[in-house]
Design a protein around this motif. Structure first.
Motif, PDB file in Angstrom:
ATOM      1  N   LYS A  10      55.167  42.201  56.741  1.00  0.00           N
ATOM      2  CA  LYS A  10      53.834  41.617  56.614  1.00  0.00           C
ATOM      3  C   LYS A  10      52.812  42.742  56.549  1.00  0.00           C
ATOM      4  O   LYS A  10      52.866  43.688  57.338  1.00  0.00           O
ATOM      5  CB  LYS A  10      53.513  40.706  57.788  1.00  0.00           C
ATOM      6  N   ARG A  11      51.889  42.625  55.617  1.00  0.00           N
ATOM      7  CA  ARG A  11      50.813  43.604  55.441  1.00  0.00           C
ATOM      8  C   ARG A  11      49.501  42.851  55.296  1.00  0.00           C
ATOM      9  O   ARG A  11      49.470  41.668  54.980  1.00  0.00           O
ATOM     10  CB  ARG A  11      51.036  44.452  54.181  1.00  0.00           C
ATOM     11  N   TRP A  12      48.406  43.569  55.511  1.00  0.00           N
ATOM     12  CA  TRP A  12      47.084  43.008  55.348  1.00  0.00           C
ATOM     13  C   TRP A  12      46.274  43.915  54.444  1.00  0.00           C
ATOM     14  O   TRP A  12      46.418  45.132  54.474  1.00  0.00           O
ATOM     15  CB  TRP A  12      46.384  42.868  56.695  1.00  0.00           C
ATOM     16  N   SER A  13      45.440  43.308  53.654  1.00  0.00           N
ATOM     17  CA  SER A  13      44.575  44.038  52.749  1.00  0.00           C
ATOM     18  C   SER A  13      43.152  43.517  52.930  1.00  0.00           C
ATOM     19  O   SER A  13      42.922  42.308  52.892  1.00  0.00           O
ATOM     20  CB  SER A  13      45.029  43.814  51.302  1.00  0.00           C
ATOM     21  N   THR A  14      42.207  44.436  53.142  1.00  0.00           N
ATOM     22  CA  THR A  14      40.807  44.055  53.287  1.00  0.00           C
ATOM     23  C   THR A  14      40.064  44.500  52.038  1.00  0.00           C
ATOM     24  O   THR A  14      40.158  45.653  51.636  1.00  0.00           O
ATOM     25  CB  THR A  14      40.190  44.688  54.544  1.00  0.00           C
ATOM     26  N   GLU A  15      39.342  43.555  51.436  1.00  0.00           N
ATOM     27  CA  GLU A  15      38.627  43.816  50.192  1.00  0.00           C
ATOM     28  C   GLU A  15      37.204  43.309  50.294  1.00  0.00           C
ATOM     29  O   GLU A  15      36.895  42.456  51.115  1.00  0.00           O
ATOM     30  CB  GLU A  15      39.296  43.061  49.027  1.00  0.00           C
ATOM     31  N   VAL A  16      36.363  43.842  49.433  1.00  0.00           N
ATOM     32  CA  VAL A  16      35.022  43.304  49.246  1.00  0.00           C
ATOM     33  C   VAL A  16      35.087  42.433  47.997  1.00  0.00           C
ATOM     34  O   VAL A  16      35.492  42.895  46.930  1.00  0.00           O
ATOM     35  CB  VAL A  16      33.982  44.423  49.075  1.00  0.00           C
ATOM     36  N   ILE A  17      34.729  41.164  48.138  1.00  0.00           N
ATOM     37  CA  ILE A  17      34.648  40.252  46.999  1.00  0.00           C
ATOM     38  C   ILE A  17      33.205  40.309  46.512  1.00  0.00           C
ATOM     39  O   ILE A  17      32.294  39.857  47.203  1.00  0.00           O
ATOM     40  CB  ILE A  17      35.046  38.810  47.382  1.00  0.00           C
ATOM     41  N   ALA A  18      33.009  40.916  45.354  1.00  0.00           N
ATOM     42  CA  ALA A  18      31.659  41.164  44.847  1.00  0.00           C
ATOM     43  C   ALA A  18      31.022  39.888  44.317  1.00  0.00           C
ATOM     44  O   ALA A  18      31.648  39.121  43.589  1.00  0.00           O
ATOM     45  CB  ALA A  18      31.693  42.222  43.756  1.00  0.00           C
ATOM     46  N   GLY A  19      29.770  39.677  44.682  1.00  0.00           N
ATOM     47  CA  GLY A  19      28.974  38.592  44.147  1.00  0.00           C
ATOM     48  C   GLY A  19      27.882  39.118  43.233  1.00  0.00           C
ATOM     49  O   GLY A  19      27.332  38.400  42.411  1.00  0.00           O
ATOM     50  N   GLU A  20      27.570  40.414  43.388  1.00  0.00           N
ATOM     51  CA  GLU A  20      26.572  41.070  42.548  1.00  0.00           C
ATOM     52  C   GLU A  20      26.944  42.536  42.407  1.00  0.00           C
ATOM     53  O   GLU A  20      27.371  43.173  43.378  1.00  0.00           O
ATOM     54  CB  GLU A  20      25.180  40.956  43.175  1.00  0.00           C
ATOM     55  N   ILE A  21      26.795  43.051  41.203  1.00  0.00           N
ATOM     56  CA  ILE A  21      27.004  44.474  40.932  1.00  0.00           C
ATOM     57  C   ILE A  21      25.869  44.949  40.046  1.00  0.00           C
ATOM     58  O   ILE A  21      25.547  44.295  39.053  1.00  0.00           O
ATOM     59  CB  ILE A  21      28.354  44.740  40.240  1.00  0.00           C
ATOM     60  N   ARG A  22      25.271  46.076  40.420  1.00  0.00           N
ATOM     61  CA  ARG A  22      24.244  46.709  39.581  1.00  0.00           C
ATOM     62  C   ARG A  22      24.748  48.089  39.185  1.00  0.00           C
ATOM     63  O   ARG A  22      25.241  48.837  40.028  1.00  0.00           O
ATOM     64  CB  ARG A  22      22.927  46.836  40.329  1.00  0.00           C
ATOM     65  N   LEU A  23      24.592  48.396  37.931  1.00  0.00           N
ATOM     66  CA  LEU A  23      24.963  49.708  37.425  1.00  0.00           C
ATOM     67  C   LEU A  23      23.839  50.685  37.738  1.00  0.00           C
ATOM     68  O   LEU A  23      22.684  50.432  37.409  1.00  0.00           O
ATOM     69  CB  LEU A  23      25.193  49.646  35.914  1.00  0.00           C
ATOM     70  N   LEU A  24      24.194  51.797  38.368  1.00  0.00           N
ATOM     71  CA  LEU A  24      23.200  52.813  38.698  1.00  0.00           C
ATOM     72  C   LEU A  24      23.492  54.055  37.849  1.00  0.00           C
ATOM     73  O   LEU A  24      24.056  53.944  36.777  1.00  0.00           O
ATOM     74  CB  LEU A  24      23.248  53.120  40.201  1.00  0.00           C
ATOM     75  N   GLY A  25      23.151  55.225  38.323  1.00  0.00           N
ATOM     76  CA  GLY A  25      23.376  56.455  37.569  1.00  0.00           C
ATOM     77  C   GLY A  25      24.832  56.874  37.601  1.00  0.00           C
ATOM     78  O   GLY A  25      25.679  56.231  38.188  1.00  0.00           O
ATOM     79  N   GLY A  26      25.113  57.985  36.919  1.00  0.00           N
ATOM     80  CA  GLY A  26      26.463  58.565  36.944  1.00  0.00           C
ATOM     81  C   GLY A  26      27.303  58.158  35.769  1.00  0.00           C
ATOM     82  O   GLY A  26      26.992  57.248  35.020  1.00  0.00           O
ATOM     83  N   ALA A  27      28.381  58.899  35.555  1.00  0.00           N
ATOM     84  CA  ALA A  27      29.382  58.664  34.504  1.00  0.00           C
ATOM     85  C   ALA A  27      28.759  58.592  33.116  1.00  0.00           C
ATOM     86  O   ALA A  27      28.848  57.606  32.425  1.00  0.00           O
ATOM     87  CB  ALA A  27      30.217  57.426  34.784  1.00  0.00           C
ATOM     88  N   ARG A  28      28.149  59.684  32.714  1.00  0.00           N
ATOM     89  CA  ARG A  28      27.610  59.782  31.353  1.00  0.00           C
ATOM     90  C   ARG A  28      28.771  59.805  30.373  1.00  0.00           C
ATOM     91  O   ARG A  28      29.802  60.400  30.619  1.00  0.00           O
ATOM     92  CB  ARG A  28      26.772  61.054  31.196  1.00  0.00           C
ATOM     93  N   ASP A  29      28.580  59.182  29.217  1.00  0.00           N
ATOM     94  CA  ASP A  29      29.729  59.054  28.326  1.00  0.00           C
ATOM     95  C   ASP A  29      29.591  59.754  26.986  1.00  0.00           C
ATOM     96  O   ASP A  29      30.441  59.621  26.135  1.00  0.00           O
ATOM     97  CB  ASP A  29      30.082  57.585  28.105  1.00  0.00           C
TER      98      ASP A  29
END
Length: 129
Positions: A92-111
């Protein structure tokens, strides 16, 4: 009254992993890094990075399929969920996650070479369904 709410600002540690449920709903799994700067007893500053598993569905997963690239900075709002499962060895294992309800794109990862962002700074990113 109870509250289960998480707010995170961090960077993706890898590209979003996209899959579909049996019913056809798109799901994105993210690994988000947040870093806390702490002063040690000797007075030196050290960084402590915490890794968060984030899951999003539907329109948010579509957004992450398009813009969820390694290094991208995100604002994530959601709730914590822990689930139990059995691993391949029967433990038996457990996994804790964040279930996203909102995501905003900020800076970083220029393409591109001109340094243009992969997305507008505020893209439609709320999944109310």
């Amino acid at each position: 009254m109870t509250v289960n709410k998480v707010l995170l600002v961090g960077n993706l540690g890898r590209d979003a992993e996209i899959r579909n449920t049996a019913g056809g709903t798109q799901v994105a799994s993210l690994r988000l890094a947040t870093t806390d700067r702490q002063k040690s007893a000797s007075g030196e500053w050290t960084d402590h990075t915490e890794w968060h598993s984030v899951v999003c569905f539907g329109k948010l997963a579509e957004l992450m399929d398009r813009f969820g690239k390694k290094g991208k900075q995100l604002y994530v709002e959601g709730r914590i969920q822990t689930r139990e499962y059995t691993d391949k060895d029967g433990n038996k294992r457990w996994s804790t996650e964040v279930i996203a309800g909102e995501i905003r794109l900020l800076g970083g990862a220029r393409d591109d070479a001109q340094g243009q962002s992969t997305a507008p700074s505020r893209a439609p990113a709320r999944d109310d369904g």
